[in-house]
Design a protein around this motif. Structure first.
Motif: not given
Length: 115
Positions: A47-57, A77-82
């Motif tokens: 599952l990968t973000y397409v857009n937004g602040p985490n795009a590509g992650q 990612y709102t919890r430091n990538g937990r």
């Protein structure tokens, strides 16, 4: 005649590949309004973000367990990538994805809608 046979085989191979795609694959809209893609990555689905602040992650890795259910991990990612134990349930064009702790006793979910 050979070119007709080759064209027929090409159509068969192309349609077989589409038929083998898992129902979870595709582009999904998240509650935030951003999109994510779900695609095969090895023996799992990423599952990968397409857009937004985490795009590509990548924020999840899931394995199909049958009957529209998936298990794996999700990253918040709102919890430091937990990273949390993850699960997903597909129902029509809605995918409910959850991140859980304490063996699944406490989960936080969000619903994604197929684009």
């Amino acid at each position: 005649m050979k070119s007709l046979l080759a064209a027929g085989l090409l159509v068969l191979v192309a349609s077989t590949g589409a038929a083998l795609a898992d129902p979870i694959e595709g582009t999904w809209r998240m509650p935030s309004g951003n999109n994510a893609t779900i695609a095969p990555c090895g023996s799992q689905f990423c599952l990968t973000y397409v857009n937004g602040p985490n795009a590509g992650q990548t924020f999840g890795r899931m394995t199909a367990t049958g009957n529209g259910r998936y298990e794996g991990t999700v990253t918040d990612y709102t919890r430091n990538g937990r990273e949390f134990t993850g699960k997903g349930t597909l129902s029509g064009n809605t995918l409910s994805v959850s991140g859980c702790v304490l063996g699944g006793l406490i989960c936080r979910s969000q619903e994604l809608t197929r684009v």
